[in-house]
Design an enzyme around this catalytic site. Structure first.
Site, PDB file in Angstrom:
ATOM      1  N   LYS B 217       0.814  -1.208   0.000  1.00 25.77           N
ATOM      2  CA  LYS B 217       0.000   0.000   0.000  1.00 25.77           C
ATOM      3  C   LYS B 217       0.860   1.276   0.000  1.00 25.77           C
ATOM      4  O   LYS B 217       2.078   1.203   0.063  1.00 25.77           O
ATOM      5  CB  LYS B 217      -0.949  -0.013   1.202  1.00 25.77           C
TER       6      LYS B 217
HETATM    7  C1  LIG Z   1      -9.665  -3.205  -1.783  1.00 24.32           C
HETATM    8  C2  LIG Z   1      -8.987  -3.816  -0.611  1.00 24.32           C
HETATM    9  N1  LIG Z   1      -9.721  -4.151   0.465  1.00 24.32           N
HETATM   10  C3  LIG Z   1      -9.168  -4.687   1.554  1.00 24.32           C
HETATM   11  C4  LIG Z   1      -7.821  -4.928   1.618  1.00 24.32           C
HETATM   12  C5  LIG Z   1      -7.317  -5.610   2.840  1.00 24.32           C
HETATM   13  O1  LIG Z   1      -6.265  -4.995   3.470  1.00 24.32           O
HETATM   14  P1  LIG Z   1      -5.158  -5.884   4.219  1.00 24.32           P
HETATM   15  O2  LIG Z   1      -4.351  -6.578   3.169  1.00 24.32           O
HETATM   16  O3  LIG Z   1      -4.376  -4.902   5.011  1.00 24.32           O
HETATM   17  O4  LIG Z   1      -5.884  -6.863   5.092  1.00 24.32           O
HETATM   18  C6  LIG Z   1      -6.995  -4.574   0.518  1.00 24.32           C
HETATM   19  C7  LIG Z   1      -5.534  -4.739   0.522  1.00 24.32           C
HETATM   20  O5  LIG Z   1      -4.939  -5.790   0.619  1.00 24.32           O
HETATM   21  C8  LIG Z   1      -7.607  -4.035  -0.619  1.00 24.32           C
HETATM   22  O6  LIG Z   1      -6.872  -3.724  -1.703  1.00 24.32           O
END
Ligand SMILES: Cc1ncc(COP(=O)(O)O)c(C=O)c1O
Ligand SMILES: Cc1ncc(COP(=O)(O)O)c(C=O)c1O
Lengths: 384, 384
Positions: B217
């Site tokens: 990110k």
């Molecule tokens: C659209 C979206 N939602 C949720 C997530 C979930 O975040 P994380 O990977 O930190 O759990 C991500 C990223 O991985 C994402 O791109």
């Protein structure tokens, strides 16, 4: 002299006086923590892929003698995935000791299953196996596909012995009960890294185990945990579920079941690798502290120090004493007295069936749990 | 020249040639990362309590202008807790775009609710609000207590717009639809830290939002995420659920609902504080890169570069191009061509209703999602 004053004096003889409050447990970083963590920052590999995650897993396997370790975000997540790997599904029941930290029951809830509370016994502070056996004979129906609770109709899929304060529960005895009722044994070993039963590390005797590397545990990764198992299929399942159930592909995003984002980040694993190197030293120091408590408290009547059970080796993660008789008022007097002198003792966790959200769950008679709740006092146990 | 060769040349003009593979996104640590992380190790406050967790939360509030931020283990957990805070319960339905990363749908599943897939539109890559409005008029029954799906009988409690690649979805328009059907807006802002709609940071217009600090990110904490909301009750609920629903007491362990161990460890928060300091620089650099791609790709016919929608400011987390017409074969040719030259382009996520475990979920017509799936190609987008 009052009981609380006697205990205070004994504890003060053991703990070094330095004007600081004595927490129950605090981490110690005297090894390669900075070095390894720094490496992850310099390499920019702080996240889910990275060499320290693999190293931590390998080091855990060497240390415990268990074939596979999967590092995850914390002990609660480890337990949830271990339960899934054991075949627990939404709407099942899982047998859980009523004397435990709430995470044991929560992990069961997180799978969509229902915790079913069972009693513990005094020598191990873990599940009372013969009481459980008698209870299941009365309340569970065994079929070729497993056992179900004859009152609720739900499958009872697994039993979760917890190794309280690092003291091994009776897993050997539990095995025959579990087999008779087709239950998987999912060990909550959150507190038991470095504990042994008959020379074998905790987690060797059950089907799958979960450990925790929370800040208050014997080693820490900030937050973290791991699933340990000799069962390849279970380990693969845990790994798959922990990484969003992603199916390997050169560039497409395909996932084949509802997965989780539970892998341990590499920066936390780096800390864990450094901590694990010091575990033998921590174990030695904690055993020494336990010995000092045992001696200092030995002459006080009305209480006893909680010792490792014969044939086992406890990591003595958390030291504790037992009042001979359940007495909440006495217990709280002692704790307050110790707190007044900056010794941050505490009672054991409130039993699960006393908590609002678990009040109406299925349960057996929990006399011993209720009694121990009014008898246990934990004492500062960090490596000092 | 073939389309794939034209695209390759254009991308190569933009990306610095250094013999290294070009990942889609990699973290950059050029600030106080080492210093802050080192401080947590020296202080031994690496775990759930610690000053960096509070600092990260405060810094997120300052940066976004949103009143409350709760730092958690990752974006998926943030979304799950945000859904709970919005009142989503087991057995409810939640409207989710079919074009998203699987975590959006998984977070809904983790609450025990059912994802109900809705279509997106091209200009924002986010939910098609007018299509949704028409659909709900046909399939949802509005009552004083909320709306339910007239086919399944389940309550539809919330809608989860996702800001694809950092490009703001139409939250303003969604508000009136959401209000009409008594839906809470839970923004999946995992990719959208630093994105704005009409001068207001993403998360300001919905009821509650989740961001991610995963390694890929715009800023990273190793693994991590945060819930952002102006609603005090929701923030309190998230905080409570994230810390095992523990009720404050000087020494007893009382928990009043099924909680989670989702707080971000302090060591990860330390990394996040250092990263957040550099966010303005990252945003500037990424905007510049997007401009370069836009220019380099502008003369190729048959494709267009994905630009921020008018009235919005995208963080340009992930750059992408659109084939004029859906063509999976063409799409894969281009991706393979780029991969052959170490440019790790990728297609967008496989739509949710194509995945095994979500095949039988309720859904509307998903024509645009299916078309975009065969048109989008993401390009390397890290700060270089
Ligand atoms: C659209 C979206 N939602 C949720 C997530 C979930 O975040 P994380 O990977 O930190 O759990 C991500 C990223 O991985 C994402 O791109
Ligand atoms: C008995 C027990 N089970 C489970 C856990 C959960 O581990 P974690 O805090 O890493 O989620 C803990 C520790 O907190 C514990 O003591």
């Amino acid at each position: 002299m009052t009981l609380e004053s006697q205990i205070l004096q004994a504890v003060q003889r053991v703990l070094p006086e330095n004007g600081e409050p004595k927490p129950l447990h605090a981490p110690v970083f005297q090894g390669n923590e900075s070095k390894y963590v720094q490496e992850t920052i310099e390499s920019t590999w702080v996240s889910s892929a990275g060499t320290y995650v693999n190293k931590l897993q390998e080091d855990l396997c060497s240390f415990t003698g268990i074939n596979r370790a999967v590092a995850v975000v914390n002990g609660t997540a480890a337990l949830q995935l271990a339960l899934f790997a054991a075949g627990v599904e939404q709407g099942d029941e899982v047998l859980v000791p009523a004397l435990t930290f709430v995470a044991t029951a929560n992990a069961v809830s997180h799978t969509g299953a229902v915790p079913h509370f069972v009693d513990v016994e005094e020598s191990s502070l873990g599940i009372d196996v013969s009481k459980l056996e008698t209870y299941l004979k009365q309340h569970a129906i065994v079929t070729s596909e497993g056992s179900y609770n004859k009152h609720t109709g739900r499958w009872i899929r697994a039993v979760v012995p917890m190794h309280t304060f690092g003291h091994p529960a009776f897993i050997n005895q539990l095995r025959s009960t579990a087999d008779r009722f087709h239950l998987k044994i999912v060990e909550d070993a959150a507190e038991a890294l470095g504990s042994y039963e008959g020379g074998r590390h905790i987690g060797q005797l059950g089907d799958v185990a979960a450990v925790s590397f929370n800040g208050n545990k014997i080693i820490t990764t900030g937050g973290g945990g791991a699933v340990l198992t000799n069962n390849k299929d279970m380990a693969d399942k845990v790994e798959h579920l922990a990484s969003t159930a992603k199916v390997s592909h050169s560039f497409e995003f395909v996932h084949d079941e509802v997965g989780y984002n539970y892998r341990m980040p590499n920066i936390n694993a780096a800390l864990g690798c450094a901590q694990l190197e010091q575990l033998p030293f921590f174990l030695k120091t904690k055993r020494k502290l336990a010995g000092q408590y045992a001696e200092a408290l030995s002459e006080i009547s009305g209480i006893s120090f909680i010792k490792e059970r014969e044939g086992t080796k406890s990591n003595y993660w958390l030291n504790g004493l037992l009042l001979n008789d359940p007495d909440m008022e006495q217990r709280d007097h002692i704790i307050k007295k110790l707190h007044d002198h900056q010794i941050l003792a505490r009672p054991v966790w409130k039993p699960m069936h006393y908590l609002e959200m678990y009040r109406d769950m299925p349960k057996m008679d929990l006399t011993q749990t209720e009694s121990l709740y009014a008898r246990i006092i934990n004492l500062p146990s960090g490596v000092m």
